[in-house]
Design a protein around this motif. Structure first.
Motif, PDB file in Angstrom:
ATOM      1  N   THR A 198       0.855  -1.186   0.000  1.00 55.44           N
ATOM      2  CA  THR A 198       0.000   0.000   0.000  1.00 55.44           C
ATOM      3  C   THR A 198       0.891   1.235   0.000  1.00 55.44           C
ATOM      4  OG1 THR A 198      -1.708  -1.170   1.253  1.00 55.44           O
ATOM      5  CG2 THR A 198      -1.812   1.240   1.235  1.00 55.44           C
ATOM      6  N   ILE A 199       0.610   2.165  -0.903  1.00 58.19           N
ATOM      7  CA  ILE A 199       1.379   3.404  -0.993  1.00 58.19           C
ATOM      8  C   ILE A 199       0.440   4.562  -0.677  1.00 58.19           C
ATOM      9  CG2 ILE A 199       2.810   4.865  -2.458  1.00 58.19           C
ATOM     10  CD1 ILE A 199       3.559   2.414  -4.077  1.00 58.19           C
ATOM     11  N   GLU A 200       0.772   5.331   0.346  1.00 58.83           N
ATOM     12  CA  GLU A 200      -0.105   6.402   0.798  1.00 58.83           C
ATOM     13  C   GLU A 200      -0.073   7.607  -0.149  1.00 58.83           C
ATOM     14  OE1 GLU A 200      -0.219   5.791   5.653  1.00 58.83           O
ATOM     15  OE2 GLU A 200       0.972   7.448   4.811  1.00 58.83           O
ATOM     16  N   PRO A 201      -1.142   8.411  -0.152  1.00 55.45           N
ATOM     17  CA  PRO A 201      -1.155   9.632  -0.952  1.00 55.45           C
ATOM     18  C   PRO A 201       0.042  10.526  -0.641  1.00 55.45           C
ATOM     19  CG  PRO A 201      -3.347   9.197  -0.085  1.00 55.45           C
ATOM     20  CD  PRO A 201      -2.417   8.208   0.573  1.00 55.45           C
ATOM     21  N   GLY A 202       0.595  11.115  -1.693  1.00 51.39           N
ATOM     22  CA  GLY A 202       1.707  12.047  -1.551  1.00 51.39           C
ATOM     23  C   GLY A 202       3.081  11.410  -1.604  1.00 51.39           C
ATOM     24  N   VAL A 203       3.160  10.081  -1.525  1.00 52.86           N
ATOM     25  CA  VAL A 203       4.459   9.401  -1.539  1.00 52.86           C
ATOM     26  C   VAL A 203       5.102   9.532  -2.921  1.00 52.86           C
ATOM     27  CG1 VAL A 203       5.552   7.119  -1.503  1.00 52.86           C
ATOM     28  CG2 VAL A 203       3.946   7.770   0.304  1.00 52.86           C
ATOM     29  N   GLU A 204       6.396   9.751  -2.943  1.00 55.31           N
ATOM     30  CA  GLU A 204       7.172   9.763  -4.182  1.00 55.31           C
ATOM     31  C   GLU A 204       8.143   8.592  -4.168  1.00 55.31           C
ATOM     32  OE1 GLU A 204      10.482  12.570  -6.452  1.00 55.31           O
ATOM     33  OE2 GLU A 204       8.933  13.523  -5.215  1.00 55.31           O
ATOM     34  N   VAL A 205       8.061   7.760  -5.216  1.00 50.18           N
ATOM     35  CA  VAL A 205       8.967   6.624  -5.393  1.00 50.18           C
ATOM     36  C   VAL A 205       9.897   6.938  -6.560  1.00 50.18           C
ATOM     37  CG1 VAL A 205       9.150   4.171  -5.929  1.00 50.18           C
ATOM     38  CG2 VAL A 205       7.270   4.990  -4.492  1.00 50.18           C
ATOM     39  N   ARG A 206      11.198   6.836  -6.331  1.00 53.65           N
ATOM     40  CA  ARG A 206      12.188   7.110  -7.373  1.00 53.65           C
ATOM     41  C   ARG A 206      12.954   5.834  -7.706  1.00 53.65           C
ATOM     42  NH1 ARG A 206      14.953  13.016  -6.021  1.00 53.65           N
ATOM     43  NH2 ARG A 206      12.992  14.187  -5.806  1.00 53.65           N
ATOM     44  N   PHE A 207      13.168   5.600  -9.002  1.00 49.77           N
ATOM     45  CA  PHE A 207      13.841   4.392  -9.465  1.00 49.77           C
ATOM     46  C   PHE A 207      15.264   4.707  -9.906  1.00 49.77           C
ATOM     47  CE2 PHE A 207       9.364   3.528  -9.843  1.00 49.77           C
ATOM     48  CZ  PHE A 207       9.251   2.195  -9.474  1.00 49.77           C
ATOM     49  N   ASN A 208      16.140   3.727  -9.737  1.00 50.95           N
ATOM     50  CA  ASN A 208      17.551   3.839 -10.087  1.00 50.95           C
ATOM     51  C   ASN A 208      17.749   3.385 -11.526  1.00 50.95           C
ATOM     52  OD1 ASN A 208      20.334   3.705 -10.227  1.00 50.95           O
ATOM     53  ND2 ASN A 208      20.515   1.875  -8.934  1.00 50.95           N
ATOM     54  N   LYS A 209      18.081   4.307 -12.404  1.00 50.20           N
ATOM     55  CA  LYS A 209      18.207   3.965 -13.821  1.00 50.20           C
ATOM     56  C   LYS A 209      19.335   2.976 -14.085  1.00 50.20           C
ATOM     57  CE  LYS A 209      21.325   7.622 -15.521  1.00 50.20           C
ATOM     58  NZ  LYS A 209      22.340   6.701 -16.066  1.00 50.20           N
ATOM     59  N   ASP A 210      20.296   2.874 -13.165  1.00 51.75           N
ATOM     60  CA  ASP A 210      21.433   1.972 -13.362  1.00 51.75           C
ATOM     61  C   ASP A 210      21.186   0.569 -12.805  1.00 51.75           C
ATOM     62  OD1 ASP A 210      23.009   3.946 -14.616  1.00 51.75           O
ATOM     63  OD2 ASP A 210      23.548   4.786 -12.664  1.00 51.75           O
ATOM     64  N   ALA A 211      20.012   0.335 -12.207  1.00 47.15           N
ATOM     65  CA  ALA A 211      19.695  -1.005 -11.716  1.00 47.15           C
ATOM     66  C   ALA A 211      19.525  -1.957 -12.883  1.00 47.15           C
ATOM     67  CB  ALA A 211      18.426  -0.968 -10.873  1.00 47.15           C
ATOM     68  N   ALA A 212      19.742  -3.247 -12.638  1.00 52.99           N
ATOM     69  CA  ALA A 212      19.589  -4.242 -13.704  1.00 52.99           C
ATOM     70  C   ALA A 212      18.156  -4.262 -14.234  1.00 52.99           C
ATOM     71  CB  ALA A 212      19.979  -5.626 -13.182  1.00 52.99           C
ATOM     72  N   ASN A 213      17.188  -4.043 -13.358  1.00 54.80           N
ATOM     73  CA  ASN A 213      15.779  -4.095 -13.761  1.00 54.80           C
ATOM     74  C   ASN A 213      14.984  -3.128 -12.893  1.00 54.80           C
ATOM     75  OD1 ASN A 213      13.590  -4.902 -15.194  1.00 54.80           O
ATOM     76  ND2 ASN A 213      13.660  -7.050 -14.581  1.00 54.80           N
ATOM     77  N   PRO A 214      15.033  -1.838 -13.208  1.00 53.47           N
ATOM     78  CA  PRO A 214      14.391  -0.845 -12.337  1.00 53.47           C
ATOM     79  C   PRO A 214      12.873  -0.817 -12.536  1.00 53.47           C
ATOM     80  CG  PRO A 214      15.445   0.240 -14.190  1.00 53.47           C
ATOM     81  CD  PRO A 214      15.757  -1.220 -14.315  1.00 53.47           C
TER      82      PRO A 214
END
Length: 237
Positions: A198-214
């Protein structure tokens, strides 16, 4: 466990005006002058540190190290560690670490404010993370319930002000709470085993472009073959 196999207990409860101080004996103290306070392998669950200052340690992994134990760390200042402020881990033979850490200030530690490794599920409530050398909270967890990080925690001047989130797969119900700073997904995260993320309102999730499978993967079959679930419902604002 001593000769009779029973654990030890620490009761270190100061007051607002008479804090307990754990520090270096050097005239000019430096981070890493001593190792840590170590709650080791099922230390008594009613161990507590309250209204204390723990500083200039971290010659090991942190000023305080918690392994497969559940102490309470409350209303204390954890600062000037060579490494993390608090380092938490667990092992299959001794169990999950689930300490309560509340009302504390993590300040100017050389690395993370709190570093969590496998088999850890602490509750973080109303702590301040200020000017730590790396991420305020580092989560690298597998095969256990995830930590509870409440929005009562505050973050400023850390490097960077993000939650380092290296978790997977998520196999227990888990909530990413709104805490005012982003969650940084270092690698791909999967949700399986009938768990709900569950992700609450207002949360920001950022992904790592250098990960093998972001990516965030929902619906992998877990050990019992059941898929995962995502609940990500924001609001207009």
């Amino acid at each position: 466990g001593g000769s009779d196999g029973t654990p030890g207990r620490l009761i270190a409860q100061g007051t607002d005006t008479q804090k307990i101080i754990f520090t270096s004996n050097e005239a000019s103290p430096q981070p890493g002058d001593w190792s840590d306070i170590y709650f080791w392998d099922a230390a008594s669950d009613d161990s507590i540190i309250e209204n204390a200052i723990i500083e200039y340690a971290g010659k090991s992994y942190g000023n305080i190290q918690i392994h497969s134990s559940n102490p309470t760390i409350r209303n204390s200042i954890i600062r000037y560690s060579l490494n993390a402020g608090i380092y938490i881990s667990g092992s299959p033979g001794f169990g999950i670490s689930s300490p309560e850490i509340s009302g504390c200030r993590f300040e100017e530690n050389g690395n993370y404010g709190i570093q969590m490794m496998s088999l850890t599920s602490p509750v973080l409530d109303a702590n301040d993370f200020i000017n730590n050398g790396s991420y305020p909270v580092y989560v690298a967890n597998t095969s256990s319930p995830e930590p509870v990080i409440y929005g009562t925690n505050t973050f400023s001047g850390n490097n960077p002000d993000q939650i380092y989130f290296k978790v997977g797969p998520i196999t227990y119900n888990h909530t990413l709470r709104y805490i005012g700073i982003p969650y940084y997904f270092y690698q791909g995260v999967g949700v399986s085993n009938n768990a709900t993320l569950t992700i609450e309102p207002g949360v920001e999730v950022r992904f790592n472009k250098d990960a093998a499978n972001p990516r965030l993967i929902i619906g992998e079959g877990g050990s019992d073959g059941t898929p995962g679930r995502l609940i990500a419902q924001g609001t207009d604002t």
